[in-house]
Structures are given as structure tokens and as C-alpha cells.
Design a protein around this motif. Structure first.
Motif: not given
Length: 569
Positions: A463-465, A521-523, A529-531, A538-540
Motif C-alpha cells: 500500500i503506497t503512502r 478484495d476485503r483486505l 483505508a487504514l494506510s 494499522f495492523t491491529d
């Protein structure tokens, strides 16, 4: 409609263990049959055959209502008016004494009856107990409903308590079966693994709901060997006994007697029976049933009932405790098998591991990250088939061999995985495994170069910035353990500044009944959205949001984030 099972000797229930549908029906003191969810009879006992003058072969597989239920004139009872059918459809326990069952000669016999549901974890249905109303023979039960209620309670205790391996759930089901059916209060004291006593439940019914007196639960004083008061004796394994407020009004002989006096004063219990909960090897605790002044006091005639209740509760708690012990040992083993992550300048890294909910808390999912002598960092995510100690052992073996190859050989990831596959086949046979092996190299002002190979594993997610997700599908080949000798490919790219790389196992994306594309797709949507969140958050959040609701697998996640610009922090 299916017929009787010709493989069942005598037409009775098959002797397949202690649960519903087995030969334990013949041990009941009342006539009984089991029916499945469709209402078809699946088992009968000898007393039912005798009372109905019908063989099991005439009953098994037939609709219970159509075959047995009649009115006083011997006419078929309409389904809409049959109280047994009404209780079954409502899913509740019910009883009555105004029903007739048809016998083998076509006559009808009046019966007192009780029906209750059963669920042994794999089968659900109805247990029906019945007793002739005109039975006045010497030694017959003069209060048939009381006997039926007792038998129904034992059946429910057996099926409901033994169908869970969670201690809290066992206790919740136990008190719900006893209050208010037998008592106004139920109190459970358990002895912990460290031989401490904890009061786990003080439950009564209030406004139609069970309420736990949280102010009365918690740690209890030690059990003195010299105390002859009922609770102390029960916690040492002595026989059940009666108790009341007067029992604990004298000079207390121990701290536990003080707590008992507080219990009686706070709850208003006027009559109680206290019995030990015994496991196969040890005393697990004690059960106290209490009645207030508006209820009939307990008598010594109630003690055998309490002993039977605690015996069944002890079996369920013993099983749950052994399972919990295995879970803790296995989880500790799993945690020790997972590594500490290295600290790398200009790089953030974090990992998560969540065991499978219904397994033994140990499995084949793993992650690894370590720095090589040349300064490059190795990233691994893998999954060995299985959720048991064998899978964990295979995982540990693969991890150790992979580390050895990576440290000793300056080769691309694909070559290391080829050697690993060949060695694993020689050592452990045909065990299957998937993994992604990546090498991360500092490319100076260009950032970080990622080179990887994928052996049948879900693709890493980048996931990019700016929040743009991309799956790294290149470098893919067959999983380990197939015996294939085909060369494996590598793939490379430069990680953008501030990018987040997520390596994960299939438990994060796979869900029964859904496609793998749906999970991927869900992941990616949630990761995008959390990036902007810090890496730990983010991980949690990604684990909480993307994890399937019906997850049945363990999950490992390894996530890293590069600096916002090359040379930055």
C-alpha cells in the motif's frame, strides 16, 4: 420417512456413547424416546416398548406425533392442538398429564409426559419422557412428573454441559439449568490450578433474568484441613450436606467460614445444600444451591440429587480444564516458536499472531524476520498444513532450515526455497507448506529493494503512502512438499517511500462459503483505508476489520513500513 435401522440390535438406540441417541436411554426410570428435528423417532428404550406394547422396529424412523399422540377417544390428535408439538416448535421444556399414546393393539394409555430439547454438539432434537398415569403398582413412582423432571434435568445436564470446552460457558449453563428450577440461588466455588479457591458465581433470578452478585465473587480464603463446616468439607471432597444461616452464625473457624456467613447474610438464603464437584483425579470445587424463606427448605432427600448434579458438572469441568490446560501449553509453545523482530534504521516493523479459535492453539502459521551478515534483511511468512503439534513441529523445522540456508548461502530467495523444499521432503515426507521468502536490501537514495519468491502462498500486499493497494503476484510458483523440481522464479521492485508491505497467512482472507477473491478484495480495501494510521494501529485495525467473521484458521501477519523518503526517519 425413513424406516428403522436394521443394524441396531433389538431396534434400540445404538450404543455409541453417553450422549443422546445412545443406549443410556435404557438406564432411565421412565419410558423415553428421542426424535430428530423432523420429529421422527431415532431411539426408544425398553420401558417405552413395554408400556406401548410395541417393538422398537415399529417405532424407529416414524413420525412420533402421527404414530403415538392421540386424544382420550383414541383419535389422532391434530398437530395444531398437540401440546408436545407446541413445546417442540417453541423450543422449550414442557410437561403435562392429559395425553394418550397409542399402544400396539390399537388401545390408548394415558400418560404423564415431559419433553425437552437436546443438543450434543452434532445432533439436535427432542427427548420425550412419559409415565403411565394409572400406575399404582407397588414400588411405582407416585409423583411421575417429579421423576420426569429429574430425568429431564439429568439429560439436559449431560448434553449441554459436555458440548462445550469453555469453563465459563460450562458454569453459565450449569446455573441456568438449576435456577430457578431447583433453587433460588446457585453458588460455584472452584479450586484453581494453584490450589486457590475462587468464588466464580453467585447467581439468582431477578425480573426474569439471571443476575450474578459481582460483589460476592472473587478469591476466597484457604481451605483449612481441620474445619468441619459444610463448604470446607465439600472443598476437601467430603459428602454433600445441608446448611443454613445458623450453620455460620457461631464463632467462625476459618476465613472461609466468614465468607460463608457473609454470603448467607447478603443473599437471604435460608436453606442450602452444599456438595463437592469432583473430577476424575481431584476435587474441582463445590456447588451450593440455596432457597429463600418463601421456598420449601432442602432436606436430606435432596442430597442424592445434588450428588448427581455435581458428578455431571465435574465431568464437564474436568474436560474443560484439561482442554484449557492444553490450550495454554500449546499457546506458550507457539509464542516461543515465533521470533523477536529486528530493529532496522529507517524501517518500522510489527507482527501479529492469532491462533485458530477451535483448535489446540498451536499450528503451522509463522513469520520470521532477521538481518543477514551483509546487512540485507530477510522476511518470511509461511503456513504448514494443520493445526496441531505436528504442524508446529514441521513449522519449527522449516524455519530453522530456512535460516541456516539464508545465512550460509548468498543466493536469491528462489534458490534458497528450492533447497529448503528438497531438504524438507527428505526429512518430513509429504507435508505441504506455503511461504513467501523476501530479501530487503538498502538501495541508498533509491530506498529499499525487495526481491521475493512465492511458494503457493497468498500474495503480499503493498500500500503506497497515498493509500493505493497492489498485490505482488509476481514470483509465484507451486507450494512446498509436492516433489516438483521445477526452478522457482524471483521478482523485484523498489518499495516507494512511506509504503506499507503486508505479509499474511490465508486465515486473514479465507472464509467458508466465500470466494478467495472476496477475501483479497476485503483486505485491500481496508488496508487502503487504514494506510494513514501508525503501523501498530494499522495492523491491529486491519486484523479486526479484515478477519472473516467465520474464521476457522490461525492468522499470522508481518507488516513493515519504509521511511517517508530515502534517508528519512
Amino acid at each position: 420417512m425413513q424406516g428403522p435401522d436394521p443394524s441396531t440390535p433389538g431396534g434400540h438406540a445404538p450404543a455409541d456413547g453417553p450422549g443422546p441417541g445412545s443406549a443410556w436411554l435404557d438406564s432411565l426410570a421412565a419410558a423415553a424416546y428421542l426424535a430428530d428435528e423432523r420429529g421422527c423417532i431415532t431411539a426408544v428404550n425398553a420401558r417405552a416398548e413395554q408400556l406401548l406394547d410395541r417393538s422398537a422396529a415399529d417405532l424407529l424412523g416414524h413420525d412420533a406425533h402421527e404414530t403415538l399422540h392421540r386424544n382420550a377417544l383414541g383419535q389422532p390428535e391434530p398437530r395444531s392442538e398437540c401440546p408436545i408439538r407446541q413445546a417442540v416448535l417453541a423450543g422449550r421444556t414442557a410437561q403435562g398429564g392429559e395425553l394418550w399414546f397409542e399402544r400396539g393393539d390399537g388401545s390408548v394409555t394415558p400418560v404423564a409426559w415431559l419433553v425437552t430439547g437436546y443438543d450434543d454438539g452434532s445432533r439436535r432434537g427432542t427427548l420425550a419422557l412419559f409415565h403411565p398415569l394409572d400406575d399404582t403398582a407397588p414400588g411405582s413412582v407416585q409423583d411421575p412428573l417429579s421423576e420426569l423432571e429429574r430425568l429431564a434435568l439429568f439429560a439436559e445436564l449431560t448434553t449441554r454441559l459436555t458440548s462445550t470446552m469453555d469453563i465459563d460457558e460450562v458454569l453459565d449453563r450449569l446455573v441456568r439449568l438449576l435456577v430457578p428450577r431447583l433453587a433460588d440461588w446457585a453458588v460455584v466455588d472452584l479450586i484453581t490450578e494453584t490450589v486457590e479457591v475462587w468464588r466464580r458465581a453467585v447467581v439468582h433470578i431477578e425480573d426474569g433474568e439471571l443476575k450474578n452478585r459481582d460483589d460476592l465473587v472473587g478469591p476466597m480464603p484457604a481451605v483449612p484441613q481441620e474445619s468441619q463446616l459444610p463448604l470446607s468439607r465439600a472443598l476437601r471432597g467430603a459428602a454433600s450436606a445441608l446448611a443454613g444461616p445458623d450453620t455460620y452464625r457461631g464463632e467462625p473457624d476459618s476465613g472461609i467460614a466468614v465468607e460463608q456467613g457473609r454470603l448467607f447474610a447478603a443473599t437471604g438464603i435460608q436453606s442450602a445444600i452444599i456438595g463437592p464437584i469432583r473430577g476424575l483425579r481431584d476435587v474441582l470445587g463445590a456447588l451450593t444451591l440455596g432457597r429463600s424463606e418463601r421456598s420449601h427448605p432442602f432436606t436430606t432427600a435432596d442430597l442424592p440429587l445434588l450428588e448427581e448434579i455435581t458428578r455431571r458438572a465435574g465431568l464437564a469441568l474436568d474436560n474443560a480444564r484439561l482442554y484449557e490446560r492444553q490450550r495454554k501449553v500449546s499457546e506458550t509453545m507457539q509464542r516461543h516458536l515465533l521470533p523477536q523482530l529486528p530493529r532496522v534504521p529507517e524501517m518500522q516493523m510489527t507482527a501479529r499472531y492469532v491462533p485458530a479459535p477451535d483448535a489446540s492453539q498451536v499450528g503451522g502459521d509463522w513469520y520470521d524476520a532477521f538481518v543477514l551478515p551483509d546487512g540485507a534483511m530477510v522476511l518470511v511468512i509461511g503456513d504448514v498444513v494443520g493445526h496441531d503439534l505436528d504442524a508446529a513441529a514441521d513449522m519449527a523445522q522449516l524455519r530453522s532450515m530456512l535460516r541456516a540456508y539464508a545465512f550460509s548461502q548468498q543466493e536469491p530467495p528462489s534458490k534458497i526455497v528450492e533447497w529448503l523444499d528438497q531438504a524438507a521432503m527428505q526429512l518430513s515426507g509429504s507435508d505441504m507448506a506455503t511461504l513467501v521468502l523476501a530479501r530487503l536490501t538498502d538501495a541508498g537514495t533509491l530506498g529499499w529493494e525487495l526481491t521475493w519468491t512465492n511458494a503457493g502462498h497468498p500474495p503480499p500486499l503493498l500500500i503506497t503512502r497515498q493509500g493505493v493497494p497492489r498485490y505482488l503476484t509476481e514470483g509465484h510458483s507451486i507450494l512446498l512438499g509436492t516433489g516438483s523440481l521445477e526452478p522457482r522464479p524471483n521478482a523485484s521492485l523498489l518499495l516507494p517511500p512511506g509504503a506499507t508491505l503486508v505479509l499474511y497467512t490465508d486465515g486473514l482472507i479465507e472464509e467458508p462459503g466465500a470466494s478467495l477473491d472476496d477475501g483479497l478484495d476485503r483486505l485491500s480495501r481496508h488496508a487502503a483505508a487504514l494506510s494513514h494510521h501508525p503501523l501498530n494501529a494499522f495492523t491491529d485495525e486491519l486484523l479486526a476489520r479484515a478477519r472473516p467473521a467465520a474464521n476457522e484458521d490461525d492468522i499470522a501477519i508481518l507488516a513493515l513500513r519504509t521511511a517517508a523518503w530515502p534517508g528519512g526517519s
